[in-house]
Enzyme design. Structure first.
Site, mmCIF file in Angstrom:
data_model
loop_
_atom_site.group_PDB
_atom_site.id
_atom_site.type_symbol
_atom_site.label_atom_id
_atom_site.label_comp_id
_atom_site.label_asym_id
_atom_site.label_seq_id
_atom_site.Cartn_x
_atom_site.Cartn_y
_atom_site.Cartn_z
ATOM 1 N N PRO A 121 -4.256 6.833 89.599
ATOM 2 C CA PRO A 121 -3.491 5.594 89.692
ATOM 3 C C PRO A 121 -4.341 4.338 90.222
ATOM 4 O O PRO A 121 -5.314 4.650 90.891
ATOM 5 C CB PRO A 121 -2.532 6.051 90.657
ATOM 6 C CG PRO A 121 -2.421 7.440 90.823
ATOM 7 C CD PRO A 121 -4.085 8.139 90.251
ATOM 8 N N CYS A 122 -3.939 3.302 89.610
ATOM 9 C CA CYS A 122 -4.735 2.060 89.729
ATOM 10 C C CYS A 122 -4.095 1.065 90.551
ATOM 11 O O CYS A 122 -4.749 -0.214 90.580
ATOM 12 C CB CYS A 122 -5.146 1.476 88.583
ATOM 13 S SG CYS A 122 -3.694 1.305 87.612
ATOM 14 N N GLN A 123 -2.891 1.443 91.122
ATOM 15 C CA GLN A 123 -2.246 0.080 91.831
ATOM 16 C C GLN A 123 -3.170 -0.229 93.136
ATOM 17 O O GLN A 123 -3.729 0.412 93.715
ATOM 18 C CB GLN A 123 -0.729 0.432 92.285
ATOM 19 C CG GLN A 123 0.207 0.986 91.188
ATOM 20 C CD GLN A 123 0.222 2.276 90.917
ATOM 21 O OE1 GLN A 123 -0.911 3.018 91.233
ATOM 22 N NE2 GLN A 123 1.221 2.668 90.614
#
Ligand code: SAM
Length: 327
Positions: free
Chosen positions: A85-87
């Site tokens: 995940p890249c948030q």
């Protein structure tokens, strides 16, 4: 002797990446051969999405938070995969000293690095959104590459577009591939756009209108509201898909799609509707026999987050060509 490469999969979702890494499925009449791979470990912390995975794969996906997973609990493997995940990379790059403490999701690539450091598989494949390249004025991505390098890997990356691989979707994603062996790194080539193959239009994967449940259509009120807004023309150009082209990127929140959102919708015979989960599965290149066993909302979320299996199949094919699948 044919070698089998064992794969450990992190952030497995409903298994788009895993299906592509394994191969042995059909999509739009084309057979994607089985690779010499075996998934020996998969995990994700979203139980509902894991249930979809477990309804489709022989390998059992665990429900776990990566932060609580000890490397010693992961079986040995040759390839580690993960669409981390890249948030929240903004938090990472602006405040490096506090990495890992204040942000819930932005630092999960550190967990992937931790497992690479401890398990030292021959290679890894990570996938992420294209925006990661420019996050934090371009500072976050080099940081991520350095972290993978400090785990002992020689890394390469490339933006690939799903539409270049016979998938009816314009979806650009960054693939990072790393090897322990420098020679393997130098030898590896990312898959090339398929030449001589027209891009696949979204019309190839949508169902007949008379078979669509009325719940997928937008109400007259929603359309009247849209017609009154000044964004009407841009909306028609941007979000209502041209059915003779690949679809715009489908995301995880399609269950909440509205005519004012940026998610793709269909306009057919002056009626607007959302894509059904099965249509989204096809837009993402899942085979027809992939079971969508959860609620509409969870199916959309899992599918929208997935790596298109056909895209991952091509990346895995290139990876295995490099590693050599025979002793
Ligand atoms: C981009 S999706 C991965 C999709 C998957 N690679 C596929 O192809 O279907 C990222 C996944 O990471 C999971 N995730 C987020 N934070 C996590 C954590 N702390 N531990 C485990 N999984 C996590 C989410 O539930 C989500 O399914």
């Amino acid at each position: 002797m044919i070698r089998t490469f064992r794969i450990a999969s992190l952030f497995s979702g409903c298994g788009g990446m895993d299906l592509g890494a394994e191969g042995g499925f059909s999509f739009l009449g084309y057979k994607y051969k089985k690779h010499n791979t075996k998934t020996v470990y998969a995990m994700d912390f979203d139980k509902k999405i894991v249930d979809i995975y477990n309804d489709n794969f022989a390998n059992h996906c665990l429900v776990a938070n990566i932060r609580n997973v000890k490397s010693t609990s992961i079986p040995d493997h040759e390839i580690l995969t993960g669409g981390f995940p890249c948030q929240s990379f903004s938090v990472v790059a602006q405040n490096p000293k506090r990495l890992g403490y204040n942000d819930e999701k932005g630092q999960l690539f550190f967990e992937m690095k931790r497992i690479l450091t401890d398990k030292q598989p021959k290679a890894f494949v990570a996938e992420n959104v294209k925006g990661i390249l420019s996050a934090n004025n371009g500072e976050a991505f080099p940081l991520i590459l350095r972290e993978f390098e400090s785990a002992g890997y020689h890394v390469k990356y490339k933006v690939l577009n799903a539409a270049d691989f016979g998938i009816p979707q314009k979806r650009e994603r960054v693939f990072i591939v790393g090897f322990l062996d420098k020679k393997a790194h130098d030898k590896f080539r990312f898959p090339k756009r398929l030449t001589g193959k027209e891009s696949v239009p979204v019309s190839a994967v949508i169902d007949q209108e008379d078979s669509i449940d009325p719940k997928y259509y937008f109400s007259k009120k929603a359309i009247d509201g849209l017609n009154k807004t000044k964004h009407r023309n841009s909306m028609n150009k941007g979000r209502a898909q041209k059915i003779d082209e690949p679809c715009n990127t489908v995301g995880a929140h399609l269950s909440k799609v509205s005519l004012n959102s940026t998610d793709p919708v269909l306009k057919i015979n002056e009626k607007y509707r959302m894509f059904t989960p099965r249509e989204v599965a096809r837009i993402q290149s899942f085979p027809e026999d992939f079971k969508l066993t959860s609620s509409k909302t969870t199916n959309y979320k899992a599918l929208g987050n997935a790596v298109p299996p056909v895209m991952m199949w091509h990346v895995t094919d290139s990876l295995l060509n490099t590693l050599g699948d025979k002793d």
